[in-house]
Write an enzyme that holds these catalytic residues in place. Sequence first.
Site, short mmCIF file in Angstrom:
data_model
loop_
_atom_site.label_atom_id
_atom_site.label_comp_id
_atom_site.label_asym_id
_atom_site.label_seq_id
_atom_site.Cartn_x
_atom_site.Cartn_y
_atom_site.Cartn_z
N ASP A 20 58.76 17.04 -2.26
CA ASP A 20 59.04 17.19 -0.84
C ASP A 20 60.56 17.16 -0.68
OD1 ASP A 20 58.67 17.43 1.88
OD2 ASP A 20 58.46 15.28 2.21
N ASP B 268 63.68 17.86 2.11
CA ASP B 268 64.03 18.08 3.52
C ASP B 268 65.54 18.06 3.68
OD1 ASP B 268 61.46 18.26 4.82
OD2 ASP B 268 61.21 16.12 4.40
N ARG C 30 53.95 22.71 -4.95
CA ARG C 30 53.63 21.92 -3.76
C ARG C 30 52.54 22.63 -2.96
NH1 ARG C 30 56.90 19.22 1.31
NH2 ARG C 30 55.07 19.13 2.63
N ARG D 221 51.90 15.31 -2.34
CA ARG D 221 52.67 16.49 -2.74
C ARG D 221 53.44 16.20 -4.03
NH1 ARG D 221 55.48 15.02 2.78
NH2 ARG D 221 53.48 13.99 2.83
#
Length: 274
Positions: free
Chosen positions: A213, A215, A201, A210
Amino acid sequence: MDQICIKRLEVFARHGVLPEENVLGQKFLISAVLYCDTSVAGVSDALSDSINYAEVSEFIKKSTESHVFKLLERLAWHLAKGILLSYPQIQKVDLEIEKPWAPVLLPLETVSVKITRQWNKAYLSIGSNLGDKRENLLQAVRMLDEDCETRVVRQSSYIETEPVGYTKQDNFLNGALEIQTLRSAESLLDLIGEIEQALKRERSIHWGPRTIDLDIIFYNDEIIQTERLTIPHIQMAGRMFVLEPMCEIAPYVVHPVFGKTVLELKKDRERQGD
């Protein structure tokens, strides 16, 4: 949650900061509270449906005897981690390690360290819009599951979504994961960073393209704000690409700040217009 208790198991081992402690050894008293569901065993009366405390006691004894650590804190974490990894029925453990012969040259009965460790439940958002998007997501999930302190419990299907913020890029493939982890929230963030780095990334453009990702959306029902980390994720309530896959696997999880379920947040967002 039900508890199975082991109190003051006596073990002779060689833990300590002083060299002579590592050579001569000394007595340790170890207590453990094992949190698990005993309801099935309460009906079946079968040991296979419960935790064999004799087996756990032997595990504690052998593991304490076969390693040498300077600190009780390190021994306690080693034992807690080993118990939680070895016995899937145990969701949480309280450990106390007493050292009655501690070389402090003062009149005392004992010194001890107490810790609590557990399987933490976390929800992650996952996305990719570079290269083989699906393969990127599958690789990230595999890497999470390969971490010895983390296991993937559930994952959503993948949905294609348009980019947000910086729009001159390809559409994303997004999903959501439920995981259990022994890691703290900060340590989980470190693991995510390692996975993103392994999958190459790059962060050259804010909200830019990207390969992967990841989170953290929720971590237990905790509210966390540090320089590195904000949980619940500060923007999750306004992102349909997070809410939609989250609704597939955890529609009734309650946002600890807003006091609304994920499904309610999704409906709010739909009324506002995506």
